[in-house]
Design an enzyme around this catalytic site. Structure first.
Site, short mmCIF file in Angstrom:
data_model
loop_
_atom_site.label_atom_id
_atom_site.label_comp_id
_atom_site.label_asym_id
_atom_site.label_seq_id
_atom_site.Cartn_x
_atom_site.Cartn_y
_atom_site.Cartn_z
N GLY A 124 0.83 -1.22 0.00
CA GLY A 124 0.00 0.00 0.00
C GLY A 124 0.85 1.25 0.00
N GLY B 67 -0.53 5.15 -0.79
CA GLY B 67 -1.52 5.81 0.06
C GLY B 67 -0.94 6.96 0.87
N GLN B 68 -1.79 7.58 1.67
CA GLN B 68 -1.38 8.77 2.44
C GLN B 68 -0.18 8.45 3.35
OE1 GLN B 68 -3.98 10.05 5.58
NE2 GLN B 68 -3.12 12.10 5.68
N ILE C 192 -3.43 -7.31 -2.21
CA ILE C 192 -3.39 -7.95 -0.89
C ILE C 192 -4.35 -9.15 -0.81
CG2 ILE C 192 -5.14 -6.49 0.24
CD1 ILE C 192 -3.10 -6.49 2.66
N TYR D 83 -15.39 -0.29 8.44
CA TYR D 83 -13.99 0.05 8.70
C TYR D 83 -13.59 -0.45 10.10
CZ TYR D 83 -9.93 3.24 9.16
OH TYR D 83 -8.69 3.80 9.34
N LYS E 252 -11.04 -3.41 11.46
CA LYS E 252 -9.91 -3.07 12.34
C LYS E 252 -9.90 -3.96 13.58
CE LYS E 252 -7.94 0.24 9.95
NZ LYS E 252 -6.71 -0.08 9.19
N ILE F 103 -4.79 11.37 10.48
CA ILE F 103 -3.41 11.76 10.15
C ILE F 103 -3.43 12.94 9.18
CG2 ILE F 103 -1.19 10.98 9.20
CD1 ILE F 103 -1.98 9.47 11.72
N1 SER Z 1 -8.47 8.60 9.18
C1 SER Z 1 -9.33 7.47 9.31
C2 SER Z 1 -10.66 7.76 8.74
O1 SER Z 1 -11.13 8.85 8.90
C3 SER Z 1 -9.48 7.05 10.73
O2 SER Z 1 -8.45 6.22 11.12
O3 SER Z 1 -11.25 6.92 8.16
#
Ligand code: SER
Length: 334
Positions: free
Chosen positions: A22, A25-26, A68, A156, A160, A186
């Site tokens: 990955g 990605g950011q 993946i 999501y 996790k 982030i």
């Molecule tokens: N930055 C992520 C989101 O907003 C959270 O971990 O989905």
């Protein structure tokens, strides 16, 4: 008596062979650069499902196309480069995962399982980025403890929590060296995030520089944990370098650097740009997700067990973000 050698020092003698999944990605794009700086370009193999994007700085070392969801392909790459450490950054962020829950599960749960299986077979250490999204409405929202209720109501979050549990299982059952952190939102200025609930805290800086105004998708008083990218990168590397005998937790550590609501980030930007304006147009889906997440997490376990100590706060980060984005804007990059 022999002097104690810290694990951190040992890394200079023993060069890791790292696989980063990955990389476009950011977080992946910036983590690639730092890992290569520390361990050498040839020791960090970076992958993406879209290899055309593995250009520029990302092409300074080995690159591979990798999905993946294809376990056999991960196995092949790990064997080819004698990989001993895997950073798994593949994920769909929270809001986009709600629009594609099946794909989010494929990547965020089955993908993690694939990585762990390969790690078991080839004795690799694995870094996994969990998230504030691993908590839900029944979690205490203030000073959210390290060990607490985790009943998220987003896909999501479901992936996790599943991945945290799987990672713990692989450590206890098979001795795979799994480690991870629960990242907050982030904030960064190199690669934009895509489809996250905390993305607004990145977009607001671009809007401040480019448009002078911003429409906030989350309401006043919506507090969330946040972190500037340099701290996020240090966290990923430091936890993998940490002395394992000190780790009571592994998957995953709460980490945070600041907690703010839209009013606070707006005020921080206005100090530098007095004419900047912010309006509200709440996105109901993002608001519901944000409301289910902690306001601020207790990260004392990370501080105690591996020395987590972020350096960036809202003021310092704002100054740096505006400086970098203004320079990029002047150069015509944005
Ligand atoms: N930055 C992520 C989101 O907003 C959270 O971990 O989905």
């Amino acid at each position: 008596m022999l002097p104690t050698i810290k694990t951190q020092t040992l890394s200079y003698f023993y060069m890791k062979n790292i696989l980063l999944i990955g990389a476009t990605g950011q977080i992946g794009s910036e983590l690639t650069l730092e890992l290569r700086k520390r361990y050498g370009n040839d020791h960090v193999v970076v992958t993406s499902r879209n290899p055309a994007k593995l250009d520029g700085a990302l092409a300074a070392g080995p690159t591979e196309k990798l999905e993946i969801c294809e376990g056999e392909r991960i196995n092949e790459v790990v064997k080819k480069y004698k990989i001993d450490t895997i950073y798994n950054l593949a994920a769909l962020l929270s809001a986009v995962a709600e629009s594609k829950p099946q794909l989010a599960w494929e990547i965020g749960a089955n993908g993690v399982f694939n990585v762990l299986e390969v790690a078991r077979e080839h004795n690799c250490a694995v870094f996994f980025p969990s998230s504030i999204g691993a908590f839900g409405p029944s979690t205490p929202h203030k000073n959210t403890p390290q060990d607490t209720i985790q009943r998220p109501n987003t896909m999501y979050g479901v992936t996790k929590v599943s991945a945290e549990l799987l990672s713990d299982y692989y450590y206890k059952r098979f001795g795979v060296d799994t480690r991870g952190v629960r990242y907050p939102g982030i904030i960064s200025n190199m690669t934009l995030p895509g489809g996250g609930t905390t993305d607004y805290a990145v977009e607001i800086y671009y809007a401040a520089v480019k448009e002078g105004k911003f429409v906030a998708p989350l309401g006043k008083g919506t507090f969330l944990d946040m972190m500037y990218m340099p701290d996020a990168i240090d966290a990923a590397i430091d936890i993998m370098e940490a002395d394992p005998s000190k780790l009571k937790h592994r998957n995953c550590f709460n980490i945070s650097a600041m907690s703010f609501d839209p009013e606070m980030i707006y005020a921080a930007i206005k100090k530098h740009k007095p004419d900047f304006r912010m309006m509200y147009e709440v996105d109901p889906m993002k608001q519901a997700i944000a409301d289910s997440w902690p306001d601020n997490m207790d990260d004392s376990a990370a501080r105690e067990e591996w020395g987590w100590n972020p350096v960036w706060n809202l003021e310092k980060m704002t100054e740096d973000m505006l400086k970098v984005i203004s320079e990029r804007h002047k150069k015509g990059e944005l």
